[in-house]
Design a protein around this motif. Structure first.
Motif, PDB file in Angstrom:
ATOM      1  N   ALA A 230       0.830  -1.195   0.000  1.00 29.08           N
ATOM      2  CA  ALA A 230       0.000   0.000   0.000  1.00 29.08           C
ATOM      3  C   ALA A 230       0.868   1.250   0.000  1.00 29.08           C
ATOM      4  O   ALA A 230       1.978   1.258   0.509  1.00 29.08           O
ATOM      5  N   SER A 231       0.354   2.324  -0.590  1.00 32.98           N
ATOM      6  CA  SER A 231       1.113   3.572  -0.686  1.00 32.98           C
ATOM      7  C   SER A 231       1.447   4.101   0.706  1.00 32.98           C
ATOM      8  O   SER A 231       0.666   3.946   1.644  1.00 32.98           O
ATOM      9  N   PRO A 232       2.612   4.747   0.854  1.00 29.73           N
ATOM     10  CA  PRO A 232       2.969   5.324   2.157  1.00 29.73           C
ATOM     11  C   PRO A 232       1.899   6.308   2.621  1.00 29.73           C
ATOM     12  O   PRO A 232       1.338   7.053   1.826  1.00 29.73           O
ATOM     13  N   ARG A 233       1.646   6.317   3.901  1.00 28.91           N
ATOM     14  CA  ARG A 233       0.591   7.164   4.463  1.00 28.91           C
ATOM     15  C   ARG A 233       1.203   8.397   5.109  1.00 28.91           C
ATOM     16  O   ARG A 233       2.360   8.376   5.537  1.00 28.91           O
ATOM     17  N   PRO A 234       0.452   9.477   5.227  1.00 35.88           N
ATOM     18  CA  PRO A 234       0.972  10.674   5.898  1.00 35.88           C
ATOM     19  C   PRO A 234       1.240  10.397   7.375  1.00 35.88           C
ATOM     20  O   PRO A 234       0.514   9.649   8.019  1.00 35.88           O
ATOM     21  N   TYR A 235       2.287  11.024   7.891  1.00 27.69           N
ATOM     22  CA  TYR A 235       2.620  10.870   9.305  1.00 27.69           C
ATOM     23  C   TYR A 235       1.691  11.739  10.143  1.00 27.69           C
ATOM     24  O   TYR A 235       1.474  12.917   9.840  1.00 27.69           O
ATOM     25  N   ASP A 236       1.108  11.180  11.206  1.00 28.79           N
ATOM     26  CA  ASP A 236       0.130  11.889  12.025  1.00 28.79           C
ATOM     27  C   ASP A 236       0.469  11.753  13.513  1.00 28.79           C
ATOM     28  O   ASP A 236      -0.364  11.314  14.309  1.00 28.79           O
ATOM     29  N   LYS A 237       1.695  12.081  13.861  1.00 28.50           N
ATOM     30  CA  LYS A 237       2.145  12.141  15.250  1.00 28.50           C
ATOM     31  C   LYS A 237       2.074  10.779  15.958  1.00 28.50           C
ATOM     32  O   LYS A 237       2.009  10.731  17.182  1.00 28.50           O
ATOM     33  N   GLU A 238       2.139   9.685  15.192  1.00 31.36           N
ATOM     34  CA  GLU A 238       2.030   8.374  15.829  1.00 31.36           C
ATOM     35  C   GLU A 238       3.177   8.087  16.799  1.00 31.36           C
ATOM     36  O   GLU A 238       3.002   7.312  17.740  1.00 31.36           O
ATOM     37  N   LEU A 239       4.336   8.689  16.574  1.00 29.31           N
ATOM     38  CA  LEU A 239       5.512   8.395  17.404  1.00 29.31           C
ATOM     39  C   LEU A 239       5.875   9.558  18.327  1.00 29.31           C
ATOM     40  O   LEU A 239       6.939   9.546  18.938  1.00 29.31           O
ATOM     41  N   GLU A 240       4.987  10.530  18.455  1.00 33.40           N
ATOM     42  CA  GLU A 240       5.293  11.708  19.255  1.00 33.40           C
ATOM     43  C   GLU A 240       5.536  11.330  20.721  1.00 33.40           C
ATOM     44  O   GLU A 240       4.799  10.527  21.309  1.00 33.40           O
ATOM     45  N   GLY A 241       6.576  11.918  21.310  1.00 30.89           N
ATOM     46  CA  GLY A 241       6.887  11.682  22.712  1.00 30.89           C
ATOM     47  C   GLY A 241       7.630  10.389  22.981  1.00 30.89           C
ATOM     48  O   GLY A 241       7.943  10.091  24.137  1.00 30.89           O
ATOM     49  N   ARG A 242       7.969   9.614  21.930  1.00 33.80           N
ATOM     50  CA  ARG A 242       8.689   8.352  22.122  1.00 33.80           C
ATOM     51  C   ARG A 242      10.188   8.617  22.143  1.00 33.80           C
ATOM     52  O   ARG A 242      10.710   9.460  21.414  1.00 33.80           O
ATOM     53  N   LEU A 243      10.894   7.881  22.992  1.00 36.83           N
ATOM     54  CA  LEU A 243      12.348   8.015  23.060  1.00 36.83           C
ATOM     55  C   LEU A 243      12.993   7.170  21.964  1.00 36.83           C
ATOM     56  O   LEU A 243      12.668   5.997  21.793  1.00 36.83           O
ATOM     57  N   TYR A 244      13.932   7.767  21.243  1.00 39.65           N
ATOM     58  CA  TYR A 244      14.582   7.067  20.143  1.00 39.65           C
ATOM     59  C   TYR A 244      15.369   5.857  20.635  1.00 39.65           C
ATOM     60  O   TYR A 244      15.407   4.818  19.973  1.00 39.65           O
ATOM     61  N   SER A 245      15.993   5.978  21.795  1.00 46.15           N
ATOM     62  CA  SER A 245      16.800   4.876  22.320  1.00 46.15           C
ATOM     63  C   SER A 245      15.961   3.627  22.551  1.00 46.15           C
ATOM     64  O   SER A 245      16.466   2.503  22.460  1.00 46.15           O
ATOM     65  N   VAL A 246      14.693   3.810  22.828  1.00 47.11           N
ATOM     66  CA  VAL A 246      13.792   2.674  23.037  1.00 47.11           C
ATOM     67  C   VAL A 246      13.205   2.205  21.717  1.00 47.11           C
ATOM     68  O   VAL A 246      13.202   1.011  21.395  1.00 47.11           O
ATOM     69  N   LEU A 247      12.723   3.159  20.923  1.00 46.72           N
ATOM     70  CA  LEU A 247      12.035   2.807  19.687  1.00 46.72           C
ATOM     71  C   LEU A 247      12.977   2.202  18.655  1.00 46.72           C
ATOM     72  O   LEU A 247      12.580   1.324  17.882  1.00 46.72           O
TER      73      LEU A 247
END
Length: 455
Positions: A230-247
């Motif tokens: 499926a075509s890429p979808r727009p980003y809608d803050k799904e990862l907001e507030g997540r720490l990069y070291s964990v994600l």
């Protein structure tokens, strides 16, 4: 033979050799240079069911007599879209080598892997010029694009070489790699479905690849709501507030990132997960081109050169980039930028009136090249000092333009942000601290006891 291979018929099939000639002829006047052998020379995969033309996947078919062909209308469509692309040869993206950079993870879902191919080609004896000879099996193009014609090589200190390509070419190749991944995933899904519905083998027909009907990525039968293609979808803050070291340690996160469109340009598929190096928060998925554009041009760890791209970051596309940087919870809550970006902003914007000019045959031009360094750390803002200097002054008379304490630079930035991007400024500020963890990452204590006022 189900479909006849008829050269010159726009609604039929043409041979691979005819398609090569047609591709070169149709794109001869475009801004992006193309190469012959788009269908017949490595890394073309016409005999496995598809070929990449620019950022598009075009299906190929095998006739009953064993000849391979491609729809002429698909070649013409891909050529027309590439011809419409405008390219600024001065807007460059560094493609290597990067000292100390980790090797990219092998991606078996795509055979293009253009960055690895470019790096391998340029490290060979003779460099790109030798590779331009088509007498061997070396790659002659990437998705039909002759990248050698627009490659820029720079030498630092007379020894260290770096390689650069126009941003438009980088985006096209990133999109081609992403489109190939989607195509192969969709093909694998179709193959699994066909195998389950038709366990018995059947002869290959024109329009089939490996026993299945070849379909275009735009074919509605090839995609669905849950289809990996499926075509890429727009980003809608799904990862907001997540720490990069964990994600970043989450299994499958790399594939998940490619499911979004770049959150900055909103045109190319995302390739990497951008994050704030100061606060540790994820910002958003972005494409390689945008990730390169925002990368500070470090001379040393505490010293950046204010490159031309900062003009776009703080002028032309300021609203998009300020919104993107403030996707970091820490930067948004404190209404600041990461220290290298704040330093570049201070040199380019806050100290604009201090930069001298010199008379040239084309009129007065700004003096030299801006550079800004700092002492201390953003974790001790009261003892952090930004020093703005000018390198390569034609008259040799200018050097230090200003010294700005970090708190003053941050305050000036807040005022400028309110005027330049009021919507971004309205969403920031100390009243947005409710969702901020008490201590997102270790903080270096300020020795003067006042430095944590901003934090």
């Amino acid at each position: 033979m189900t479909e006849r291979v008829v050269p010159g018929r726009a609604d039929g099939l043409i041979t691979l050799d005819a398609a090569d000639a047609l591709w070169v002829g149709l794109t001869a006047g475009g801004a992006v240079p193309t190469a012959s052998g788009a269908f017949t020379r490595s890394p073309a995969r016409a005999r496995t069911g598809y070929v990449l033309l620019g950022s598009h996947v075009v299906a190929t078919v095998e006739a009953d007599d064993g000849r391979w062909g491609v729809a002429e209308r698909e070649v013409r469509r891909a050529a027309a879209e590439l011809d419409a692309v405008e390219m600024d040869r001065r807007d460059l993206v560094r493609v290597g080598p990067f000292r100390g950079a980790p090797e990219p993870e092998p991606d078996e879902e795509t055979s293009l892997r253009w960055r690895r191919r470019v790096a391998g080609e340029l490290r060979l004896p003779g460099g790109p010029g030798r590779g331009a000879r088509h007498g061997d099996d070396r790659p002659c193009h990437l998705a039909g694009i002759d990248w050698r014609q627009v490659l820029v090589e720079r030498t630092h200190d007379g020894t260290r070489r770096t390689w650069w390509l126009p941003r438009v070419v980088v985006r096209l190749l990133d999109a081609a790699e992403h489109a190939e991944t989607r195509w192969l995933r969709a093909a694998g899904s179709r193959e699994t479905g066909v195998a389950a519905a038709e366990p018995s083998s059947r002869p290959r027909r024109a329009g089939d690849t490996d026993g299945r009907r070849a379909t275009s990525p735009e074919d509605p039968r090839a995609t669905g709501p849950e289809d990996p293609a499926a075509s890429p979808r727009p980003y809608d803050k799904e990862l907001e507030g997540r720490l990069y070291s964990v994600l970043s340690r989450k299994p499958g996160i790399a594939r998940e990132v490619t499911g979004w469109v770049c959150a900055v340009c909103r045109a190319a598929p995302a390739a990497v997960l951008d994050h704030c190096h100061e606060h540790g928060y994820v910002r958003a998925p972005v494409c390689q081109s945008c990730n390169t554009r925002e990368r500070p041009d470090h001379l040393y760890p505490d010293d950046v050169r204010v490159a031309n791209r900062y003009t776009r970051l703080f002028h032309t596309d300021a609203d998009d980039w300020l919104r993107h940087w403030h996707r970091c919870t820490g930067c948004r809550a404190r209404t600041v930028l990461p220290l290298p970006h704040l330093a570049a902003w201070t040199a380019l914007i806050a100290c604009r009136s201090l930069r001298p000019t010199h008379r040239t045959p084309r009129g007065r031009e700004p003096c030299g090249v801006l550079r800004v360094s700092w002492t201390g750390s953003q974790n001790a803002p009261r003892s952090c000092l930004l020093t703005v200097t000018v390198d390569f002054c034609p008259a040799g008379e200018h050097r230090v333009l200003a010294q700005v304490p970090y708190p003053d630079a941050a305050e000036r930035f807040r005022d400028w942000l309110a005027d330049t991007a009021p919507a971004v400024a309205a969403a920031a500020g100390p009243d947005r601290l409710d969702g901020l963890p008490a201590q997102p990452r270790p903080v270096v204590a300020d020795t003067d006891g006042e430095g944590l006022a901003l934090f």
